[in-house]
Design an enzyme around this catalytic site. Structure first.
Site, PDB file in Angstrom:
ATOM      1  N   GLU A 171       0.992  -1.052  -0.007  1.00  0.00           N
ATOM      2  CA  GLU A 171      -0.013   0.095  -0.077  1.00  0.00           C
ATOM      3  C   GLU A 171       1.067   1.290  -0.048  1.00  0.00           C
ATOM      4  O   GLU A 171       1.041   2.156  -1.108  1.00  0.00           O
ATOM      5  CB  GLU A 171      -0.841  -0.209   1.179  1.00  0.00           C
ATOM      6  CG  GLU A 171      -1.873   1.115   1.149  1.00  0.00           C
ATOM      7  CD  GLU A 171      -2.766   1.098   2.481  1.00  0.00           C
ATOM      8  OE1 GLU A 171      -2.413   0.472   3.540  1.00  0.00           O
ATOM      9  OE2 GLU A 171      -3.885   1.808   2.474  1.00  0.00           O
TER      10      GLU A 171
ATOM     11  N   ASP B 296     -12.701  -0.483   1.908  1.00  0.00           N
ATOM     12  CA  ASP B 296     -11.402  -0.565   3.041  1.00  0.00           C
ATOM     13  C   ASP B 296     -12.037   0.099   4.353  1.00  0.00           C
ATOM     14  O   ASP B 296     -12.470  -0.530   5.212  1.00  0.00           O
ATOM     15  CB  ASP B 296     -10.432   0.345   2.591  1.00  0.00           C
ATOM     16  CG  ASP B 296      -8.885   0.114   3.086  1.00  0.00           C
ATOM     17  OD1 ASP B 296      -8.852  -0.578   3.860  1.00  0.00           O
ATOM     18  OD2 ASP B 296      -8.168   0.863   2.844  1.00  0.00           O
ATOM     19  N   ASP B 297     -12.118   1.447   4.231  1.00  0.00           N
ATOM     20  CA  ASP B 297     -12.613   2.089   5.460  1.00  0.00           C
ATOM     21  C   ASP B 297     -13.792   3.051   4.969  1.00  0.00           C
ATOM     22  O   ASP B 297     -13.580   4.454   4.952  1.00  0.00           O
ATOM     23  CB  ASP B 297     -11.536   2.897   6.289  1.00  0.00           C
ATOM     24  CG  ASP B 297     -10.495   1.779   6.680  1.00  0.00           C
ATOM     25  OD1 ASP B 297     -10.896   1.240   7.855  1.00  0.00           O
ATOM     26  OD2 ASP B 297      -9.463   1.701   6.175  1.00  0.00           O
TER      27      ASP B 297
HETATM   28  N1  HPA Z   1      -3.993   0.282   5.784  1.00  0.00           N
HETATM   29  C1  HPA Z   1      -3.675  -0.271   6.845  1.00  0.00           C
HETATM   30  N2  HPA Z   1      -4.253  -0.341   7.849  1.00  0.00           N
HETATM   31  C2  HPA Z   1      -5.452  -0.009   7.810  1.00  0.00           C
HETATM   32  C3  HPA Z   1      -6.068   0.370   6.591  1.00  0.00           C
HETATM   33  C4  HPA Z   1      -5.208   0.580   5.818  1.00  0.00           C
HETATM   34  O1  HPA Z   1      -5.828   0.741   4.461  1.00  0.00           O
HETATM   35  N3  HPA Z   1      -7.335   0.496   7.182  1.00  0.00           N
HETATM   36  C5  HPA Z   1      -7.446   0.211   8.530  1.00  0.00           C
HETATM   37  N4  HPA Z   1      -6.490  -0.168   9.093  1.00  0.00           N
HETATM   38 ZN    ZN Z   2      -7.175  -2.056   4.761  1.00  0.00          ZN
END
Ligand code: HPA
Ligand code: ZN
Length: 338
Positions: free
Chosen positions: A200, A278-279
């Site tokens: 990421e 994701d969130d």
């Molecule tokens: N990356 C890493 N940790 C996380 C993420 C993410 O996108 N979302 C919630 N914790």
């Molecule tokens: Zn994530």
């Protein structure tokens, strides 16, 4: 509404990368803060939206961990998860594989079982009321030690029927997958599926470690794997699914804009890429919003959208029978609406 948007809405979909704590909407955050007598840093929804502007992953994580402080009782985790499942139902999501962060709660004195039972109760209701099937994946916080992760895995031993896999999230750079080699090996021995966030923000070498040292079954994000020909080849050969999160990538500066997002290139190179939110509360959109945004930015074709949606089931941890049932539903829809 355009034909392709209608298709995105109409097809059954799976979501494979969703942090349940990241689906905490501001309204529920206020309600739970009040219910539990907890003070939070914001007094209006407006203030929350202003705070949700991130330069990078760590900016987001600081606010994400602060947000989850309102989750105290089993009912809070239930309400959180139920709110997400209502969104799933509205968006025609038929299968979810959700993450939760046990250490985000146990470090605050909230029991592992409190979080797990609340989430699980809502997931069971999601199945009985909406027919949404689910898997639960507990993530280790990678900024903490492997010893901490081992303690958390040990706690999970009492609840294995409710847990399908382990993951790795939180601050990536400086916390490579190799740090968690032993705990992932133990999780594998316990029969759990293995996933990890890698590539990421972290370099391609982190994806390599996740593949070769942790032996992951699925890769979360994986954007930076695209910098390495040999990694692309490995992901393709093993047919490892990538859980890609377009709006998250945009909001955290992983891509400068959606037009430069690697999703299309992933598909072109034969990778099993999927779209996820994701969130969603923090990044401005649930699953369909992610599909809409990336389809428009990359001008994805109907065929590419169908591939992505089929990949969401192919890359899931469903058994063959259920997976094929969903894949057939997609084919039937396409046949009847050609
Ligand atoms: N990356 C890493 N940790 C996380 C993420 C993410 O996108 N979302 C919630 N914790
Ligand atoms: Zn994530």
């Amino acid at each position: 509404m355009s034909e392709i948007k209608k298709l995105i809405e109409a097809l059954p979909k799976a979501e494979l990368h969703l942090h349940i704590e990241g689906s905490l909407e501001p309204e529920l955050m206020f309600a739970l803060a009040k219910r539990n007598g907890i003070s939070i840093a914001y007094s209006t929804i407006e203030e929350i939206h202003q705070a949700y502007q991130f330069e990078n992953l760590q900016d987001f994580l600081d606010i994400y961990y602060a947000g989850m402080s309102v989750l105290i009782n089993e009912q809070d985790f239930y309400d959180l998860t139920w709110a997400y499942l209502i969104k799933c139902h509205e968006q025609n999501i038929k299968h979810v594989e959700i993450f939760f962060d046990p250490q985000g709660h146990t470090t605050r004195g909230v029991a592992f079982s409190t979080a797990l039972f609340g989430i699980d109760k809502a997931l069971k209701k999601g199945f009985s009321e909406f027919g949404i099937s689910s898997k639960t994946i507990m993530c280790f916080l990678r900024h903490l030690s492997e010893e901490d992760a081992l303690i958390t895995l040990n706690e999970a031993k009492d609840f294995l029927p409710l847990i399908d896999g382990v993951g790795l999230d939180s601050s990536e750079v400086g916390n490579p997958p190799s740090k968690f080699k032993n705990v992932f090996a133990s999780a594998r021995e316990m029969g759990l599926k293995l996933v990890a966030h890698a590539g990421e923000e972290g370099p391609p070498s982190y994806v390599e470690e996740a593949l070769f040292l942790l032996n992951i079954d699925r890769l979360d994000h994986g954007n930076r794997a695209m910098e390495s020909e040999s990694l692309i080849e490995e992901l393709k050969t093993r047919q490892i699914a990538l859980t890609v999160c377009p709006l998250s990538n945009l909001k955290l500066g992983v891509v400068a804009d959606l037009k430069s997002h690697p999703l299309k290139s992933m598909l072109d190179q034969g990778l099993l890429a999927t779209v996820n939110s994701d969130d969603p509360s923090y990044f401005g959109g649930y699953l369909n919003d992610n599909y809409f945004a990336i389809q428009e930015a990359l001008n994805l074709t109907k065929e590419q959208i169908v591939t992505l949606i089929k990949n969401s089931f192919t890359g899931s941890f469903l058994g063959d029978e259920q997976r094929n049932k969903y894949l057939n539903e997609i084919d039937n829809y396409l046949k009847n609406n050609a």
